[in-house]
Write a protein that holds these residues in place. Structure first.
Motif, PDB file in Angstrom:
ATOM      1  N   THR A   1      -3.551  32.950-113.063  1.00 17.05           N
ATOM      2  CA  THR A   1      -3.686  31.932-114.109  1.00 17.05           C
ATOM      3  C   THR A   1      -2.519  30.958-114.083  1.00 17.05           C
ATOM      4  O   THR A   1      -2.712  29.747-114.246  1.00 17.05           O
ATOM      5  N   SER A   2      -1.316  31.449-113.859  1.00 19.31           N
ATOM      6  CA  SER A   2      -0.164  30.545-113.812  1.00 19.31           C
ATOM      7  C   SER A   2      -0.258  29.611-112.605  1.00 19.31           C
ATOM      8  O   SER A   2       0.099  28.438-112.692  1.00 19.31           O
TER       9      SER A   2
ATOM     10  N   LYS B   1     -11.846  28.306-107.450  1.00 18.64           N
ATOM     11  CA  LYS B   1     -11.074  29.222-108.298  1.00 18.64           C
ATOM     12  C   LYS B   1     -11.688  30.619-108.242  1.00 18.64           C
ATOM     13  O   LYS B   1     -10.971  31.605-108.071  1.00 18.64           O
TER      14      LYS B   1
ATOM     15  N   ASP C   1     -14.087  32.131-115.544  1.00 21.30           N
ATOM     16  CA  ASP C   1     -13.858  32.695-116.877  1.00 21.30           C
ATOM     17  C   ASP C   1     -14.523  34.064-117.016  1.00 21.30           C
ATOM     18  O   ASP C   1     -13.930  35.001-117.554  1.00 21.30           O
TER      19      ASP C   1
ATOM     20  N   ILE D   1     -12.556  36.653-114.874  1.00 20.99           N
ATOM     21  CA  ILE D   1     -11.320  37.117-115.526  1.00 20.99           C
ATOM     22  C   ILE D   1     -11.646  38.055-116.680  1.00 20.99           C
ATOM     23  O   ILE D   1     -11.005  39.100-116.843  1.00 20.99           O
TER      24      ILE D   1
END
Length: 141
Positions: free
Chosen positions: A90-91, A104, A129, A132
């Motif tokens: 995420t970072s 992604k 999304d 994750i």
């Protein structure tokens, strides 16, 4: 700072810049003192929040930040906890704002350990999304 400004409904550029500089420390505070001195001498202006962000990024973000993030992303592997992997992924995504959603998902899935990868495939995740969220559910394993 932008989250704070949104929550506080601060929209004025001058207020945003003036508030932000209160939180600068070390080299960022020194950078601002130099910039502010130049502004007072009339050598320079920072009139908008966007200009302030552009200037501070120019000073402190490497010009090749996206390349660095992509190299890290290509080498990112889920070797410890899923939580650590998600945080690191995420970072890196924050450094790659223009990355396509399908890319992604691809990079996220490719970095997972095989058991986690297989579980996300089994659950037929369709976007990052969802991937994750499902991976977070696997943290107990």
């Amino acid at each position: 700072m932008e989250c704070y400004f949104n929550a506080s409904q601060v929209k004025d550029d001058k207020t945003m810049v003036d508030t932000t500089v209160l939180y600068l420390c070390e080299s960022a505070a020194l950078w601002w003192q130099r910039k502010h001195s130049d502004i007072e001498k009339g050598l320079y202006t920072i009139d908008t929040w966007e200009e302030f962000k552009r200037q501070i990024k120019r000073q402190f973000c490497p010009h090749n930040a996206e390349d660095i993030a992509m190299k890290k992303l290509r080498g990112l592997k889920h070797t410890g906890s899923i939580r650590d992997y998600i945080v690191e992924f995420t970072s890196l995504m924050l450094e790659l704002p223009d990355m396509q959603e399908k890319d992604k998902l691809f990079y996220f899935m490719e970095g997972l350990q095989s058991w986690a990868y297989n579980e996300l495939k089994r659950r037929n995740v369709k976007d990052i999304d969802e991937a994750i969220a499902v991976a977070e559910d696997l943290m107990e394993f």
